[in-house]
Design a protein around this motif. Sequence first.
Motif, PDB file in Angstrom:
ATOM      1  N   ARG A   9       0.608  -0.910  -0.154  1.00  0.00           N
ATOM      2  CA  ARG A   9       0.603   0.176  -0.138  1.00  0.00           C
ATOM      3  C   ARG A   9       1.133   1.231   0.021  1.00  0.00           C
ATOM      4  NH1 ARG A   9      -1.811  -3.039   4.428  1.00  0.00           N
ATOM      5  NH2 ARG A   9      -4.186  -4.262   3.444  1.00  0.00           N
ATOM      6  N   HIS A  10       0.128   2.141  -1.126  1.00  0.00           N
ATOM      7  CA  HIS A  10       1.416   3.435  -0.938  1.00  0.00           C
ATOM      8  C   HIS A  10       1.058   4.178   0.211  1.00  0.00           C
ATOM      9  CE1 HIS A  10      -1.762   5.286  -3.169  1.00  0.00           C
ATOM     10  NE2 HIS A  10      -1.855   4.067  -4.012  1.00  0.00           N
ATOM     11  N   GLY A  17      -0.068   4.515 -13.519  1.00  0.00           N
ATOM     12  CA  GLY A  17       1.186   5.220 -13.072  1.00  0.00           C
ATOM     13  C   GLY A  17       0.487   6.852 -12.826  1.00  0.00           C
ATOM     14  N   GLU A  46       0.435   6.265  -8.927  1.00  0.00           N
ATOM     15  CA  GLU A  46       1.394   6.572  -8.704  1.00  0.00           C
ATOM     16  C   GLU A  46       2.421   8.053  -8.499  1.00  0.00           C
ATOM     17  OE1 GLU A  46       3.085   4.221  -6.633  1.00  0.00           O
ATOM     18  OE2 GLU A  46       1.953   2.635  -7.133  1.00  0.00           O
ATOM     19  N   ASP A  54      -0.490  10.299  -6.546  1.00  0.00           N
ATOM     20  CA  ASP A  54       0.050   9.349  -4.580  1.00  0.00           C
ATOM     21  C   ASP A  54      -1.930   9.399  -4.560  1.00  0.00           C
ATOM     22  OD1 ASP A  54       0.649   8.397  -2.430  1.00  0.00           O
ATOM     23  OD2 ASP A  54       0.840  10.965  -1.778  1.00  0.00           O
ATOM     24  N   ASP A  84      -5.203   7.116  -3.949  1.00  0.00           N
ATOM     25  CA  ASP A  84      -5.941   5.478  -3.589  1.00  0.00           C
ATOM     26  C   ASP A  84      -6.918   5.380  -3.819  1.00  0.00           C
ATOM     27  OD1 ASP A  84      -8.515   7.543  -2.211  1.00  0.00           O
ATOM     28  OD2 ASP A  84      -6.728   8.261  -0.621  1.00  0.00           O
ATOM     29  N   ASP A 140      -1.981  -2.897  -5.245  1.00  0.00           N
ATOM     30  CA  ASP A 140      -1.765  -1.903  -4.075  1.00  0.00           C
ATOM     31  C   ASP A 140      -3.249  -1.126  -3.508  1.00  0.00           C
ATOM     32  OD1 ASP A 140       1.197  -1.334  -4.485  1.00  0.00           O
ATOM     33  OD2 ASP A 140       0.691  -0.331  -6.320  1.00  0.00           O
TER      34      ASP A 140
END
Length: 576
Positions: free
Chosen positions: A102-103, A306, A309, A312, A314, A339
């Motif tokens: 998870r970012h 992409g 990412e 940022d 969700d 993710d």
Amino acid sequence: MRRDMSATEAVLAQPTVLLPAIRPVRLPTAAANKMALNTTPTRPNAGPPQALDRPDNAPPRVTRGKADPARNQAIDRHWSERPNRSAATRPATRPFVRVRGRHAAMSRRQRWERSYVRSLVLCDLLAGTAAGATTFGLRFGDEVTSYNLAYMVLSALLPVLLLTVLAVARAYERRYLFVGTDEYQRVLRGGVGLIAGVSVISYGLDLDLARGYVLAALPTAIVSSVVLRFALRKRLHLTRARGGSMRRVILVGHELSVIGMTRQLRRERYHGLEVVGACLPPGHDGVGVSGPQGLTVYGTFEDVAGAVELADADTVVVLSCPELDGEAVRRLAWRLERDEVDLVVASALVDVAGARTTIRPFDGLPMLHVEHPRLHGGSRLVKEAFDRLGALALLMIFGPVLLGIALAVRCTSRGPVLFRQVRVGRDGRLFRIFKFRSMYVDAEARLAELKHLNEHDGVLFKIRDDPRVTRVGRYLRRFSLDELPQLLNVLLGQMSLVGPRPPLPSEVAAYADDVRRRLAVKPGMTGLWQVSGRSDLPWEEAVRLDLRYVENWTLSLDLVILLRTMTAVVRSSGAY
């Protein structure tokens, strides 16, 4: 296992680690043979490396120079010349598997969501404890006897019972929280189930349980839970208005759809969706998105993963467009799955609530079935009874207030206390609405000379500093006290407590065909339009909110709007 393992199998048998991509250095044959003969396993920090001219393998600039041994000694503690034990059991041909992660945006969202759910649990425990203690104290006092000992135990168990019932009713699932009425509906269903369960158990086991105590403690706990949950949600909405507790969203669709969705989400920030970027079809320049809307266009539909990412984000919201068919959306879901990024597919239906839609599979294809709105039948009879009983109760509660306002209006300006005006009700029926007079008696005659000052963009006439309003009338309008006599219209069956705004006949004459849908239900004293900004809203938004109410009416929605009305009256925003 074969002893003469090939070089490729030997590499695959080593522990799987993540290393930066480094291009190999090609050494002369003689030098390579010399290094192969003199190679022995050494610890990484055994000594400084020999100076070799290896520009392709040069370390980053931040690590050039003499290494600091005290910087990180973890690798010294864990270094071993023996191969990893898992290398002997892992198959040599095991494929590379990326670890699910998870970012940062996902972690932040889950953090505040968990905190919100914990707050809900505490609120429900507080509601059950307060209801049990208050009911016990009012009925039995402070003294504990053999007769009321069982009631004291029941009062102590009430918070646990309430928490269990709400968990079974799925009132803590995040899909039903934050916005909408599903959360309150599940609390009410859980409460009804709790009352029915206690009644059945007491009857089946022949328990001597006072019905008055049960009918006082359990409904009090349920109502307290709803009120506390509503207060907690209002606090969340205030936090979102300041930019906190938001989901970061990437919109995927055509340019016009992205612009429309962006405007709506920015206007209704309480939904908690903050648009941070967009992905458009190939060939679109995105000038309308990146210019007026200030969004970053991260590429086409193939660049969504992409974009998540880079932005940022969700959450990914896929808007209706022909390029994204079922297979394309499924592949996108696979890319976002690793993710745990949420994928939301927005349908082309306009203002249709989830209660009217159901997914019905047909030969493996999910079909979205839309139910007709409940404009007739038993549910409307329940609303009718709720309106009239509620109006009667409010008239009895606000009786002294009504008398005081009537005296203030009578003593400060000449003219009648009540203002009567013809309005259009359900199915186009005309009726006379009652309001406390907040203007001078010649207000209608002066309307023509003030038409050019109209601040509203639709068929309504609204100006902030209307010279026709009396001094007392400004206070009455600020807190909507001038509308209290409309309780008489509700009692007579001409209006409802909650519904669209009652229009004038001249306004109805200017309605478009779609807007006439507002006349399918009774007008109300309050509604979505009133609690969402009142006169500050543009005409199109006011119509959209009224139509949303007509299409998606439920009794729980009425209760939510009544609760929101109290906060809207205290704020007095848009009231003039």
